[in-house]
Scaffold this active site. Structure first.
Site, short mmCIF file in Angstrom:
data_model
loop_
_atom_site.label_atom_id
_atom_site.label_comp_id
_atom_site.label_asym_id
_atom_site.label_seq_id
_atom_site.Cartn_x
_atom_site.Cartn_y
_atom_site.Cartn_z
N PRO A 200 -7.29 2.46 1.91
CA PRO A 200 -8.20 1.70 1.06
C PRO A 200 -7.54 0.49 0.44
O PRO A 200 -6.42 0.57 -0.05
CB PRO A 200 -8.58 2.69 -0.04
CG PRO A 200 -7.75 3.90 0.17
CD PRO A 200 -6.71 3.59 1.19
N GLU A 201 -8.23 -0.60 0.51
CA GLU A 201 -7.83 -1.81 -0.20
C GLU A 201 -8.82 -2.03 -1.33
O GLU A 201 -9.64 -1.16 -1.61
CB GLU A 201 -7.83 -3.01 0.78
CG GLU A 201 -6.98 -2.75 2.01
CD GLU A 201 -6.96 -3.91 2.98
OE1 GLU A 201 -7.02 -5.06 2.54
OE2 GLU A 201 -6.90 -3.66 4.20
N LYS B 43 -5.00 -1.41 -6.68
CA LYS B 43 -5.53 -0.35 -5.83
C LYS B 43 -5.46 1.02 -6.52
O LYS B 43 -5.69 2.05 -5.87
CB LYS B 43 -4.77 -0.30 -4.50
CG LYS B 43 -4.94 -1.55 -3.65
CD LYS B 43 -4.04 -1.53 -2.42
CE LYS B 43 -4.03 -2.91 -1.75
NZ LYS B 43 -2.95 -3.03 -0.75
N HIS C 32 -6.91 19.66 4.27
CA HIS C 32 -6.11 18.66 3.57
C HIS C 32 -6.60 18.37 2.15
O HIS C 32 -6.43 17.27 1.66
CB HIS C 32 -6.05 17.35 4.35
CG HIS C 32 -5.67 17.52 5.79
ND1 HIS C 32 -4.45 18.02 6.17
CD2 HIS C 32 -6.36 17.29 6.93
CE1 HIS C 32 -4.40 18.07 7.49
NE2 HIS C 32 -5.55 17.64 7.98
N ARG D 50 -2.43 12.38 5.11
CA ARG D 50 -1.00 12.08 5.25
C ARG D 50 -0.16 12.37 4.02
O ARG D 50 1.05 12.19 4.04
CB ARG D 50 -0.83 10.62 5.70
CG ARG D 50 -1.29 10.44 7.13
CD ARG D 50 -1.32 8.99 7.53
NE ARG D 50 0.00 8.46 7.78
CZ ARG D 50 0.23 7.22 8.20
NH1 ARG D 50 -0.79 6.39 8.38
NH2 ARG D 50 1.43 6.80 8.42
N ARG E 214 3.90 -5.50 9.50
CA ARG E 214 2.48 -5.14 9.57
C ARG E 214 1.81 -5.80 10.75
O ARG E 214 2.05 -6.97 11.05
CB ARG E 214 1.75 -5.61 8.29
CG ARG E 214 2.53 -5.43 7.02
CD ARG E 214 2.86 -3.98 6.77
NE ARG E 214 1.68 -3.16 6.79
CZ ARG E 214 0.81 -3.09 5.79
NH1 ARG E 214 1.01 -3.76 4.70
NH2 ARG E 214 -0.24 -2.32 5.88
#
Length: 276
Positions: A2-3, A58, A92, A111, A261
């Site tokens: 997410p940005e 964020k 998760h 993750r 990136r």
DNA sequence: CCGGTCACCTGAGTGC
DNA sequence: TGCACTCAGGTGACCG
């Protein structure tokens, strides 16, 4: 994952749904999730009422009635999911918020990069003061933005990703904004004419606003509180378009690596210009 | 200050 | 089908 637009969407959803709800208990299933200590967090939130939910870069900031707050960073794959007790729980899930009204908020993170911080008033103020979180794009204006970036010698893309310079942008929106502004990602910031930097700022704002309207971009893991993704990915003009024709000039879109990136740009539209 | 690399994790996609 | 390998939207530590 997410940005800014995705975090903003989650924050707005949370604000609408959990403000006013009282916490019955918080179950932390993954110790390392809470960097300030899981036991301290669960005890300080028990019985508290959610007062407000905001965004800082964020980071999600959830304020509670007693002055305590919870900071959440979702990193790549963190999600909040709204559910009812006794629903089947997905994989998760590392934290569960049980509210007095029998509703449940799940925190899921494939993750396990995301984290929680539990703070009281004073600790929160310290964090606000010390965390290297630069101004939000919406707090700036074109003049200030061009002054900040124009004073930097570094390459524009890593600078835009640097949360201490300005907070909120991530890889997708940086690529989109640089393409819209016809700026090569490797251009040294101080070589970009002031007028072009101002244009870049306007594009950043336009892109972020449109993305927020469309509830963000879902390319892999991002979903909102109700489990539904955003749709701004359908408006991406450069991110993930490598190998296709540029919609503006027809050149083939390239992909390279900048600052580690994946970076998408059009060699036709975004010429690398190192002259002043 | 600047840039490069690795590390933190799991899953999806690709090529053999 | 299976296996090995690469890559992913975010950061932070470490090194030259």
């Amino acid at each position: 994952m997410p940005e800014l637009p995705e975090v903003e969407t989650i924050v707005r959803d949370l604000r609408e749904i959990i403000v006013g709800l009282r916490v019955e208990k918080v179950d932390i299933k993954l110790d390392k999730l809470v960097r300030t200590g899981p036991r301290k967090l669960t005890s300080s939130l028990k019985g508290e009422t959610v007062q407000d939910v905001n965004r800082r870069g964020k980071h999600i900031v959830i304020q509670f009635s007693g002055g305590n707050c919870l900071i959440v960073h979702l990193k790549m794959t963190g999600q909040f999911l709204w559910g009812a007790r006794n629903d089947d729980e997905p994989d998760h899930v590392h934290a569960v918020f049980y509210f007095m009204n029998k509703s449940v908020l799940l925190y899921r993170d494939i993750r396990k990069f995301g984290y929680f911080l539990g703070f009281n008033d004073a600790e929160y103020l310290d964090w606000r003061r010390n965390a290297a979180i630069g101004p939000d794009p919406f707090e700036l204006n074109a003049v200030v933005f061009s002054k900040i970036l124009g004073a930097r010698k570094g390459r524009i893309k890593p600078l835009l990703l640097n949360q201490a310079v300005m907070s909120g942008l991530g890889n997708i929106y940086v690529d989109e904004a640089l393409f819209a502004s016809k700026i090569h990602p490797l251009t040294p910031a101080n070589r970009i004419p002031e007028a072009r930097l101002k244009t870049l700022y306007e594009h950043i704002i336009d892109i972020l606003e449109e993305a927020i309207e469309l509830r963000g971009s879902t390319t892999a893991n991002y979903v909102g509180l109700r489990g539904v993704g955003g749709s701004f990915q359908n408006r991406h003009k450069i991110y993930g378009k490598d190998g296709t024709r540029c919609r503006i000039c027809g050149e083939t879109v390239e992909r390279s690596v900048v600052g580690g990136r994946g970076t998408h740009f059009c060699p036709g539209c975004q010429a690398l210009c190192t002259e002043t």
